[in-house]
Design an enzyme around this catalytic site. Structure first.
Site, PDB file in Angstrom:
ATOM      1  N   GLU A 103      31.383  43.063  54.646  1.00 12.57           N
ATOM      2  CA  GLU A 103      32.527  43.724  55.255  1.00 12.57           C
ATOM      3  C   GLU A 103      33.060  44.851  54.401  1.00 12.57           C
ATOM      4  O   GLU A 103      33.100  44.735  53.179  1.00 12.57           O
ATOM      5  CB  GLU A 103      33.652  42.710  55.336  1.00 12.57           C
ATOM      6  N   CYS A 116      38.416  48.940  50.924  1.00 11.14           N
ATOM      7  CA  CYS A 116      38.167  47.649  50.278  1.00 11.14           C
ATOM      8  C   CYS A 116      36.671  47.368  50.379  1.00 11.14           C
ATOM      9  O   CYS A 116      36.127  47.203  51.466  1.00 11.14           O
ATOM     10  CB  CYS A 116      38.989  46.569  50.981  1.00 11.14           C
ATOM     11  N   CYS A 123      29.832  34.675  47.984  1.00 14.54           N
ATOM     12  CA  CYS A 123      30.419  34.580  46.652  1.00 14.54           C
ATOM     13  C   CYS A 123      30.131  33.195  46.089  1.00 14.54           C
ATOM     14  O   CYS A 123      30.120  32.214  46.830  1.00 14.54           O
ATOM     15  CB  CYS A 123      31.930  34.801  46.731  1.00 14.54           C
ATOM     16  N   CYS A 130      39.865  30.594  49.563  1.00 16.24           N
ATOM     17  CA  CYS A 130      39.146  31.796  50.030  1.00 16.24           C
ATOM     18  C   CYS A 130      38.023  31.418  50.978  1.00 16.24           C
ATOM     19  O   CYS A 130      37.209  30.538  50.677  1.00 16.24           O
ATOM     20  CB  CYS A 130      38.589  32.575  48.847  1.00 16.24           C
TER      21      CYS A 130
HETATM   22  N1  SAH Z   1      36.171  37.883  43.398  1.00 16.29           N
HETATM   23  C1  SAH Z   1      37.184  38.876  43.176  1.00 16.29           C
HETATM   24  C2  SAH Z   1      37.355  39.869  44.308  1.00 16.29           C
HETATM   25  C3  SAH Z   1      37.328  39.359  45.739  1.00 16.29           C
HETATM   26  S1  SAH Z   1      38.712  38.476  46.353  1.00 16.29           S
HETATM   27  C4  SAH Z   1      38.489  38.189  42.846  1.00 16.29           C
HETATM   28  O1  SAH Z   1      38.542  36.970  42.866  1.00 16.29           O
HETATM   29  O2  SAH Z   1      39.443  38.873  42.504  1.00 16.29           O
HETATM   30  C5  SAH Z   1      40.014  39.651  46.407  1.00 16.29           C
HETATM   31  C6  SAH Z   1      41.401  39.014  46.387  1.00 16.29           C
HETATM   32  O3  SAH Z   1      41.704  38.350  47.629  1.00 16.29           O
HETATM   33  C7  SAH Z   1      41.547  37.973  45.303  1.00 16.29           C
HETATM   34  O4  SAH Z   1      42.796  38.098  44.668  1.00 16.29           O
HETATM   35  C8  SAH Z   1      41.469  36.699  46.119  1.00 16.29           C
HETATM   36  O5  SAH Z   1      42.001  35.627  45.402  1.00 16.29           O
HETATM   37  C9  SAH Z   1      42.240  37.079  47.366  1.00 16.29           C
HETATM   38  N2  SAH Z   1      42.043  36.196  48.520  1.00 16.29           N
HETATM   39  C10 SAH Z   1      40.923  35.570  48.898  1.00 16.29           C
HETATM   40  N3  SAH Z   1      41.131  34.836  50.016  1.00 16.29           N
HETATM   41  C11 SAH Z   1      42.414  34.997  50.343  1.00 16.29           C
HETATM   42  C12 SAH Z   1      43.240  34.483  51.403  1.00 16.29           C
HETATM   43  N4  SAH Z   1      42.757  33.671  52.329  1.00 16.29           N
HETATM   44  N5  SAH Z   1      44.532  34.883  51.434  1.00 16.29           N
HETATM   45  C13 SAH Z   1      45.024  35.731  50.520  1.00 16.29           C
HETATM   46  N6  SAH Z   1      44.303  36.240  49.508  1.00 16.29           N
HETATM   47  C14 SAH Z   1      43.013  35.872  49.405  1.00 16.29           C
END
Ligand code: SAH
Length: 374
Positions: A103, A116, A123, A130
């Site tokens: 995405e 983004c 992952c 997540c």
């Molecule tokens: N792996 C990296 C980048 C991808 S996630 C990381 O962990 O930073 C990007 C951001 O989205 C991270 O801060 C993650 O914790 C957040 N995120 C993932 N799923 C989410 C959700 N369901 N609601 C809110 N934030 C979320």
């Protein structure tokens, strides 16, 4: 603005030039018996003008154009879905050459437009809240697939040649699918390409890499790429962070924060963003907020409070607005900017794990857009 016709599907044996470094591009030309400086011209066509058809690269000799077309393509990922939200947020589901899907999301705002970008298919981190972590298939994206997301968005936004300012795509956040520091080399190569002044030319100040905390690579991220750093903190005690972000068992909070303190180029003008997803009755107490402030002492930081975006079967709920407000006030009172990330594009992102905006701006109390069934 004229848009490019779709790139030809890469025929077997024809290499995609997108994602090659300047040196690699020079080496490909040398293999065709061409002088290295042609790489400079080719770079300009690919990354400044966005041209995908060698025939249109009119500063190159006709014979070279034909030779290039025989051996190479300037490719784009295929968009299998292209959805625009009522709030202007646009999401592309991209199908890669091997059939995997990733995405890419564009978030337009008044003074910027943020893309983004994903760094992996799926992952490996399995963060509890997540959705991407529930996907089993994982592979690293190539530098070409990372740059390709930017190229496709620029095509769609009609932003060729690279505008000097007032860009629709002005910022990049590596906050899509995947852990960018687990794919360091490809991410670094891709960011060097998008930062290159004779091409897409997005400044490192407008790029933010978000990591769950791969401590040994944080220093290299600052030294070799020099982009802004965002840390997915989400908890202030190791017992809880071990559950929410299992990577914490390997690199606990104290080590992570030590790496942050040592981040190259860190100062008050270039702060680290700490992301904190607000999970109801899990990590959102006033004591948590106070502990967060204590942990961050001495680190030039801002705190991004992210309302949790629930997905079907998610084991958590989002904190109430009042709780988020109170949490933010405590962090704010300690001198840290603590914008609440406005949920964006909920109607088009309903099926995805990254149900959030990458917006870094303060919009405290703004009402989330009403979700509509996907
Ligand atoms: N792996 C990296 C980048 C991808 S996630 C990381 O962990 O930073 C990007 C951001 O989205 C991270 O801060 C993650 O914790 C957040 N995120 C993932 N799923 C989410 C959700 N369901 N609601 C809110 N934030 C979320």
């Amino acid at each position: 603005m004229p848009t490019e016709p779709p790139a030809p599907a890469p025929a077997a044996g024809r290499r995609d030039l997108v994602g090659l470094s300047r040196e690699e591009l020079g080496a490909e030309l040398a293999s065709l018996g061409e002088p290295g400086f042609r790489a400079h011209q080719l770079w300009h066509w690919i990354y400044h003008r966005g041209v995908t058809d060698f025939e249109r690269m009119t500063t190159l000799a006709k014979s070279l154009r034909a030779k290039l077309a025989e051996h190479y393509v300037v490719g784009r990922p295929t968009a299998s879905k292209d959805l625009t939200s009522v709030d202007g947020t646009r999401k592309w589901l991209l199908r890669l050459a091997d059939g995997h899907e990733i995405e890419t999301v564009h978030i337009p705002e008044e003074d910027r437009g943020t893309l983004c970008v994903s760094s992996q298919v799926g992952c490996t981190l399995t963060c509890r809240f997540c959705h991407t972590g529930t996907q089993t298939l994982v592979r690293n994206l190539t530098a070409g697939e990372i740059v390709g997301q930017v190229m496709l968005a620029r095509d769609a936004l009609g932003e060729w040649p690279s505008p000097k300012d007032e860009r629709l795509l002005s910022n990049i956040v590596l906050m899509g699918m995947g852990e960018p520091l687990y794919n360091f080399d490809a991410v670094a190569q891709a960011m060097k390409i998008v930062m290159d002044h004779e091409g897409i030319s997005i400044s490192r100040r407008r790029i933010t890499l978000s990591t769950a905390g791969v401590v040994p690579l944080i220093e290299r991220c600052g030294a070799e790429i020099g982009v802004n750093l965002a840390i997915s903190l989400h908890a202030v005690r190791d017992e809880l962070r071990d559950v929410l972000v299992p990577l914490n068992k390997k690199y606990p909070i104290a080590e992570l924060l030590a790496a942050c303190r040592a981040y190259p180029g860190l100062n008050n003008a270039r702060r680290i963003t700490f992301e904190y997803v607000m999970l109801r009755d899990v990590n959102d107490s006033e004591a948590d907020a106070r502990e967060l402030v204590r942990l961050l002492r001495g680190i030039p930081a801002k705190v991004n409070l992210i309302p949790f975006n629930a997905w079907p079967g998610a084991p958590y709920a989002c904190s109430t607005e009042a709780t988020i407000e109170r949490f933010g006030d405590i962090v704010n009172a300690a001198g840290y900017a603590s914008p609440v990330r406005t949920p964006r594009g909920r109607d088009i992102l309903a099926a995805c794990g990254q149900l959030k905006s990458a917006s870094q701006r303060a919009r405290r109390g703004a009402a989330p857009a009403e979700p509509t069934p996907a």
